[in-house]
Design a protein around this motif. Structure first.
Motif, mmCIF file in Angstrom:
data_model
loop_
_atom_site.group_PDB
_atom_site.id
_atom_site.type_symbol
_atom_site.label_atom_id
_atom_site.label_comp_id
_atom_site.label_asym_id
_atom_site.label_seq_id
_atom_site.Cartn_x
_atom_site.Cartn_y
_atom_site.Cartn_z
ATOM 1 N N HIS A 139 -16.268 2.513 -4.790
ATOM 2 C CA HIS A 139 -16.134 1.266 -4.031
ATOM 3 C C HIS A 139 -14.709 1.202 -3.475
ATOM 4 N N PHE A 140 -14.586 1.346 -2.172
ATOM 5 C CA PHE A 140 -13.286 1.300 -1.499
ATOM 6 C C PHE A 140 -13.043 -0.078 -0.913
ATOM 7 N N ASP A 141 -11.790 -0.512 -0.884
ATOM 8 C CA ASP A 141 -11.442 -1.576 0.047
ATOM 9 C C ASP A 141 -10.051 -1.348 0.614
ATOM 10 N N VAL A 142 -9.646 -2.226 1.526
ATOM 11 C CA VAL A 142 -8.375 -2.085 2.217
ATOM 12 C C VAL A 142 -7.318 -2.880 1.445
ATOM 13 N N VAL A 143 -6.185 -2.257 1.194
ATOM 14 C CA VAL A 143 -5.111 -2.921 0.453
ATOM 15 C C VAL A 143 -4.584 -4.117 1.263
ATOM 16 N N ASN A 144 -4.661 -5.289 0.683
ATOM 17 C CA ASN A 144 -4.140 -6.515 1.305
ATOM 18 C C ASN A 144 -4.707 -6.775 2.702
ATOM 19 N N ALA A 145 -6.000 -6.628 2.838
ATOM 20 C CA ALA A 145 -6.627 -6.794 4.157
ATOM 21 C C ALA A 145 -6.425 -8.200 4.710
ATOM 22 N N THR A 146 -6.512 -9.198 3.848
ATOM 23 C CA THR A 146 -6.365 -10.578 4.332
ATOM 24 C C THR A 146 -4.944 -10.814 4.851
ATOM 25 N N GLY A 147 -3.961 -10.393 4.087
ATOM 26 C CA GLY A 147 -2.571 -10.623 4.493
ATOM 27 C C GLY A 147 -2.169 -9.805 5.715
ATOM 28 N N LYS A 148 -2.656 -8.558 5.782
ATOM 29 C CA LYS A 148 -2.227 -7.692 6.877
ATOM 30 C C LYS A 148 -3.048 -7.871 8.136
ATOM 31 N N TYR A 149 -4.319 -8.199 7.989
ATOM 32 C CA TYR A 149 -5.200 -8.251 9.163
ATOM 33 C C TYR A 149 -5.790 -9.656 9.397
ATOM 34 N N THR A 150 -6.642 -10.091 8.481
ATOM 35 C CA THR A 150 -7.430 -11.310 8.727
ATOM 36 C C THR A 150 -6.574 -12.514 9.112
ATOM 37 N N ASP A 151 -5.464 -12.689 8.417
ATOM 38 C CA ASP A 151 -4.627 -13.867 8.686
ATOM 39 C C ASP A 151 -3.651 -13.648 9.844
ATOM 40 N N GLN A 152 -3.584 -12.403 10.386
ATOM 41 C CA GLN A 152 -2.589 -12.100 11.419
ATOM 42 C C GLN A 152 -3.204 -11.850 12.794
ATOM 43 N N ALA A 179 -21.423 13.136 0.746
ATOM 44 C CA ALA A 179 -21.558 11.754 0.249
ATOM 45 C C ALA A 179 -22.003 10.836 1.379
ATOM 46 N N LEU A 180 -22.633 9.728 1.017
ATOM 47 C CA LEU A 180 -23.097 8.730 1.993
ATOM 48 C C LEU A 180 -22.308 7.442 1.776
ATOM 49 N N SER A 181 -21.619 7.004 2.820
ATOM 50 C CA SER A 181 -20.721 5.851 2.696
ATOM 51 C C SER A 181 -21.178 4.745 3.630
ATOM 52 N N PHE A 182 -21.112 3.524 3.127
ATOM 53 C CA PHE A 182 -21.665 2.394 3.872
ATOM 54 C C PHE A 182 -20.697 1.227 3.883
ATOM 55 N N PHE A 183 -20.500 0.651 5.042
ATOM 56 C CA PHE A 183 -19.754 -0.593 5.160
ATOM 57 C C PHE A 183 -20.636 -1.714 4.631
ATOM 58 N N VAL A 184 -20.097 -2.522 3.715
ATOM 59 C CA VAL A 184 -20.913 -3.584 3.114
ATOM 60 C C VAL A 184 -20.339 -4.970 3.389
ATOM 61 N N GLY A 185 -19.466 -5.077 4.404
ATOM 62 C CA GLY A 185 -18.916 -6.382 4.759
ATOM 63 C C GLY A 185 -17.476 -6.544 4.319
ATOM 64 N N GLY A 186 -16.762 -7.466 4.945
ATOM 65 C CA GLY A 186 -15.366 -7.713 4.609
ATOM 66 C C GLY A 186 -14.539 -6.472 4.894
ATOM 67 N N ASP A 187 -13.917 -5.946 3.870
ATOM 68 C CA ASP A 187 -13.167 -4.685 3.994
ATOM 69 C C ASP A 187 -13.665 -3.686 2.969
ATOM 70 N N ASN A 188 -14.950 -3.782 2.633
ATOM 71 C CA ASN A 188 -15.538 -3.009 1.543
ATOM 72 C C ASN A 188 -16.423 -1.876 2.046
ATOM 73 N N ILE A 189 -16.266 -0.722 1.422
ATOM 74 C CA ILE A 189 -17.100 0.440 1.715
ATOM 75 C C ILE A 189 -17.596 1.005 0.393
ATOM 76 N N VAL A 190 -18.907 1.227 0.315
ATOM 77 C CA VAL A 190 -19.493 1.801 -0.890
ATOM 78 C C VAL A 190 -19.951 3.225 -0.579
#
Lengths: 257, 257, 257, 257
Positions: A139-152, A179-190
């Motif tokens: 389960h991957f996500d983006v480090v500080n996605a809200t602070g770096k992207y969403t709020d900016q 491997a099979l990787s899927f975007f599952v919303g927000g900044d999450n990839i499974v």
């Protein structure tokens, strides 16, 4: 060694249906697609399997522990409640992509996805039993996605960054590891993987950083089902968030879960 | 000249909610997200607006013709029926990206997307009236996607091709023209644009062909609402399919629609 | 002898929630209630159980074959996706009403349905196994309802007739036999009974005819699950329709079902 | 004087569909019916109209303020997303039952509800405008239902009491005043009435108390739409609860609603 059971869910002859007798309203199609996906997510999720929306008319599921009778029940129930039907092909392999390839062939040999006479195919093989380390999920996500992207940024420019990270990661893991990787919303990839070592995940994180300049972190889990492995991965990812590490493996599932 | 009204739909403080008190089951989150999107698609779709799932926790809508009272009703209804709430920022501009930028700022000035006290923001400006060419929508798809991809490759490799085409197109149209492009399932991409000439679409098709080797075709429509413009685009795309052309503009809406 | 497992599904503290901080819109409540019921119907239906909407804030389910872990999964999933939670009490007895009485007590001893601290109770006993004649289900409908009522009267007057027939039947079967009968839409009533003989159904049909002048017919089935028994009952009712009889017992399930 | 616009929503040829080619699973039918109702409740609710599930295959809606175009949009959207279609008949009268009678006739003259060729009828007349006292809605509930029934009896016996109260009330108000009364879950009954005085409601409460020994209370509201009148009724009922009265009329709508 992993043992991955993959099911391809394909809406039968969907493209022609969407434009017959004339194009249907886009928001009705979006509603139909996302509710169908939600229903399948509930059905499979309660059996500890995962399904990903992928292209919506074709969805990929990881179905260890779900037998043929359950697949038949799902297919019948959709046919009873939707204006469309689905075909289901299932197969098993060590690497997720190989399982999908075989699952997909189960449908392709029966005819085209747009053959109006090829409906409700139900074919394939199902694991007779599950063992505790059959599946590996990251389960991957983006480090500080809200602070770096969403709020900016505006949301579309945020999305461009997330989408580029997803595109880079999904191709890297597919080509290098099957491997099979899927975007599952927000900044999450499974990612559903075979038995990859820690270094493979560190490499993937580096690759995306260099390729598209987005910083990822990843938790990795094992389990007898997609939920079990994915839940361990979520807990491992919580460790990344708390400890500031970029890869955490094999987080223990929460007690009682 | 186009006049685009864009609404950003943002789930309030969603990231923390998904892991509190501990991570929630992924398939429950997928179900929640996709049903919330479906509900918004129905609400806005019946008002001739469009909404796109984007990242699911942030959705982008094109809402010409939908006033502030309707936005308030949507927000209240979601709060009554879901365990999460949403904030809605709306703005108007000629270019879609500029409208989104301003809509997005309506929320950002109120606080972070993960600020637990910043909930149910309802802010922005709404068009007092609509005129017949306020919106331009382009509907792209992949030439012979079923024959070339779906029936030949495994679904993930098909998806990689579609995803690459989408990534290439969405970045090109964003950078060059300030358009917002969304994958809507299958091999379909819907772009909300300003008043672009035919050549811009031919260029976009060429760009994607050269960049990632996927062949697109596109129908373009105008209208007073997203549905009207999008429906004209769908009809124009039908012309591409029948005539083998790669760009068709301003298809007439079907009688009575 | 029958062995009926009954689960009471109770929304926690629902009444106060519907009016706090002020009354919520009725159509939002209707949507929430009917979708929650639909989700439970899907969850239990795929496990061959039945659930009836009853009063919507309290639903009665017949859950032979559904174990404690599945009940826990259902409760968790609802908590993840709705603004309300549910308590579940389960018990087993020969007669449905006795099972319900015991199931209900599991919740009542924990506190009032409107005690805000009594949430997500999960209590009771579950059958360790099922046997082929554990359940008896009767499926009633009104003879020629469309011709006599739907096509002749206004819908409310039709409904008055159906409602009177339902009220008469449900009270008769409850008082005489401890059976639980539910209106399931149209002109259909499903009764979950103990091991009643053919004469009891003939008496019930006569009773309703005399009491409220509505003519019923009924198919009766047995099975290891609510679906199995109910499906046999549906087939038996088809025999009534074709043969003009008013009671048919123990219709054989369709091959392969 | 009231002016009530009523729409009959009838699933086309539904009975035969449920048993063709053989009986469909009951829980799939329940899911389909309740989700269809929920979708209509959302669509109409956002237009300040009400719909009641009644028999599910026939639903009664109070649609003041909803025009013919909106009815057409609803019909098309259902046809796009469900395996069944609906017919809609609409009419206007002072008394609700007279409006329904006329609405119903719009469909009956086109053929039987089970005529497979009579599909998607859209017929009737729609009010050109609304005025503030077009509708009168009464919201009844049972005094202390939780304390007297839910927390004391088993749920079926509670339901018997509520059902008897509903049956008694709905027949009384239908016969005496041409009002249409609907059970909406819990212990709640919503009546759509003509311009009845306070005494009529006091009589209704007395009638039910004497007839079936269940104690009701009722709030009554007026408004230009079902929501407006119903919302005022809910507020009036809150007054009953707080003040211990059994009839409250014309509660003022909440500020800003």
């Amino acid at each position: 060694m992993t043992t991955t059971q993959v099911t391809l869910v394909q809406i039968d002859n969907y493209g022609p249906w969407t434009t017959t007798p004339e194009p249907r309203r886009e928001m009705d199609l979006q509603t139909l697609q996302s509710r169908l996906f939600a229903d399948i997510a509930q059905f499979l999720g309660h059996r500890d399997a995962y399904v990903f929306f992928t292209r919506f008319d074709n969805m990929i599921a990881v179905t260890n522990g779900v037998d043929g009778a359950a697949h038949a029940a799902l297919q019948e129930s959709i046919g009873n409640r939707y204006p469309v039907t689905v075909s289901l092909g299932t197969a098993v392999a060590e690497r997720p992509v190989d399982a999908l390839e075989a699952a997909n062939r189960q449908l392709q040999v029966e005819g085209s996805a747009q053959d109006e006479h090829r409906t409700e195919v139900l074919a394939g093989e199902y694991l007779a039993e599950t063992t505790p380390s059959d599946l590996q999920v990251a389960h991957f996500d983006v480090v500080n996605a809200t602070g770096k992207y969403t709020d900016q940024l505006n949301e579309f420019d945020t999305f461009i960054n997330i989408e580029r990270a997803y595109g880079s990661l999904m191709r890297h893991l597919r080509e290098r590891h099957g491997a099979l990787s899927f975007f599952v919303g927000g900044d999450n990839i499974v990612s559903v993987c075979s038995d990859l070592p820690e270094g493979a995940f560190a490499d993937a994180v580096s690759h995306v950083g260099e390729d598209v300049d987005v910083e990822l972190q990843v938790g990795v889990g094992r389990g007898a089902s997609a939920h079990e492995a994915g839940f361990a991965a979520k807990h491992a990812l919580e460790d990344c968030r708390h400890d500031g590490t970029s890869v955490e493996l094999f987080g223990a599932p929460a007690a009682g879960d």
